[in-house]
Design an enzyme around this catalytic site. Sequence first.
Site, PDB file in Angstrom:
ATOM      1  N   ASP A 109       0.575  -1.314  -0.163  1.00 27.86           N
ATOM      2  CA  ASP A 109      -0.194   0.207  -0.188  1.00 27.86           C
ATOM      3  C   ASP A 109       0.507   1.412  -0.166  1.00 27.86           C
ATOM      4  O   ASP A 109       1.621   1.546   0.740  1.00 27.86           O
ATOM      5  CB  ASP A 109      -0.324  -0.029   0.576  1.00 27.86           C
ATOM      6  CG  ASP A 109      -1.910   1.110   1.149  1.00 27.86           C
ATOM      7  OD1 ASP A 109      -1.582   1.751   0.429  1.00 27.86           O
ATOM      8  OD2 ASP A 109      -2.767   0.932   2.053  1.00 27.86           O
ATOM      9  N   THR A 133      -8.705   3.374 -18.671  1.00 29.22           N
ATOM     10  CA  THR A 133      -8.730   3.940 -19.615  1.00 29.22           C
ATOM     11  C   THR A 133     -10.920   3.521 -19.900  1.00 29.22           C
ATOM     12  O   THR A 133     -11.440   3.630 -20.621  1.00 29.22           O
ATOM     13  CB  THR A 133      -8.649   4.433 -20.670  1.00 29.22           C
ATOM     14  OG1 THR A 133      -7.915   3.306 -21.491  1.00 29.22           O
ATOM     15  CG2 THR A 133      -7.579   5.800 -20.775  1.00 29.22           C
ATOM     16  N   TYR A 179      -6.952  14.020 -10.912  1.00 29.85           N
ATOM     17  CA  TYR A 179      -6.279  13.247 -11.014  1.00 29.85           C
ATOM     18  C   TYR A 179      -4.862  13.826 -11.999  1.00 29.85           C
ATOM     19  O   TYR A 179      -4.002  14.006 -12.144  1.00 29.85           O
ATOM     20  CB  TYR A 179      -6.561  12.305 -12.428  1.00 29.85           C
ATOM     21  CG  TYR A 179      -5.939  11.496 -13.282  1.00 29.85           C
ATOM     22  CD1 TYR A 179      -5.285  10.270 -12.375  1.00 29.85           C
ATOM     23  CD2 TYR A 179      -5.187  12.014 -14.979  1.00 29.85           C
ATOM     24  CE1 TYR A 179      -3.989   9.347 -13.079  1.00 29.85           C
ATOM     25  CE2 TYR A 179      -4.205  11.018 -15.121  1.00 29.85           C
ATOM     26  CZ  TYR A 179      -4.153   9.930 -14.435  1.00 29.85           C
ATOM     27  OH  TYR A 179      -3.022   8.995 -15.049  1.00 29.85           O
ATOM     28  N   LYS A 238      -0.137  14.453 -11.024  1.00 29.21           N
ATOM     29  CA  LYS A 238       0.092  14.118 -11.938  1.00 29.21           C
ATOM     30  C   LYS A 238       0.724  15.446 -12.572  1.00 29.21           C
ATOM     31  O   LYS A 238       1.541  14.721 -12.712  1.00 29.21           O
ATOM     32  CB  LYS A 238      -0.678  13.492 -13.157  1.00 29.21           C
ATOM     33  CG  LYS A 238      -1.092  12.566 -12.847  1.00 29.21           C
ATOM     34  CD  LYS A 238      -0.470  11.566 -12.492  1.00 29.21           C
ATOM     35  CE  LYS A 238      -0.707  10.091 -12.350  1.00 29.21           C
ATOM     36  NZ  LYS A 238      -0.278   8.663 -12.435  1.00 29.21           N
TER      37      LYS A 238
END
Length: 278
Positions: free
Chosen positions: A60, A190, A152, A156
């Site tokens: 984890d 995706t 997200y 990133k």
Amino acid sequence: MPPIDLAGAAVAITGGARGIGLATAKAFAARGSRVFIGDLDADLAAEAAARVGGQGYGLDVRRRESFEAFLAAVDGAGAPLTVLVNNAGIMPAGRFADEDDAITDAILDINTRGVLIGTKLALPGMLARGHGHIANISSYLGKVPAAGLATYCASKHAVVGFSEALRDELAGTGVTVSVVLPCAVRTELTAGVKLGGVLPTVDPEDIAEAVVQACAHRRAAVAVPRWMRAYEAAAATVPDRLVAAVRGSLTRARVLRTLDTDARSGYDARVRGAAKSP
């Protein structure tokens, strides 16, 4: 910097039981590396590792003690860690205003904090040996925005900035950092998103090959496909309205308007489960 000799090198890959991580494990194993796979699903990590002749462990990335145990297992196998691939990540999709706080926390903890934790733990040994490479799997969405993926993108963006700053900090030590920037990848992340058309898409094996090659050239940033680096320069010179129109066809139309939630239900359920785990 001289290339990393991958024959017999110990390579640790987070989130290595599926998708990009598994493809990367196969690519390193094909080069004769000793592959160590860490994944939240310990059983799947062991199965994946067995397929490539490596070792698999539960991991984890949000928990320092879990990451410590994973890297200790690598050291305990008798091979000092040469390459760390920070690959673990999740990509829930939808409108930010509707995003549950637990999902927001999970995205940032896994995609960003996990990269920082793993890198901080791996660095002391690499610096002491004056040798090593860290490959951080970001996304081209760490460079450009995407509607429906706001958190997200934030996670990133952070990985890109961290990788670039740390690379500068480590100059002259023998340890290097590369950030890998894939476009849309044909993996579970995706699922339900309409790919193709003008949206650049790549396979997990393309990312894996880019990671392996980064150990040879050790460049700061690696785009997949490579021609996407030209997009950054082009976008800076094009009127905002035109750039917005292009981005609309790439993300708003695909994520916010035509996302196939049924096709994505399995992945979303797994992400929700991960968000609830301690």
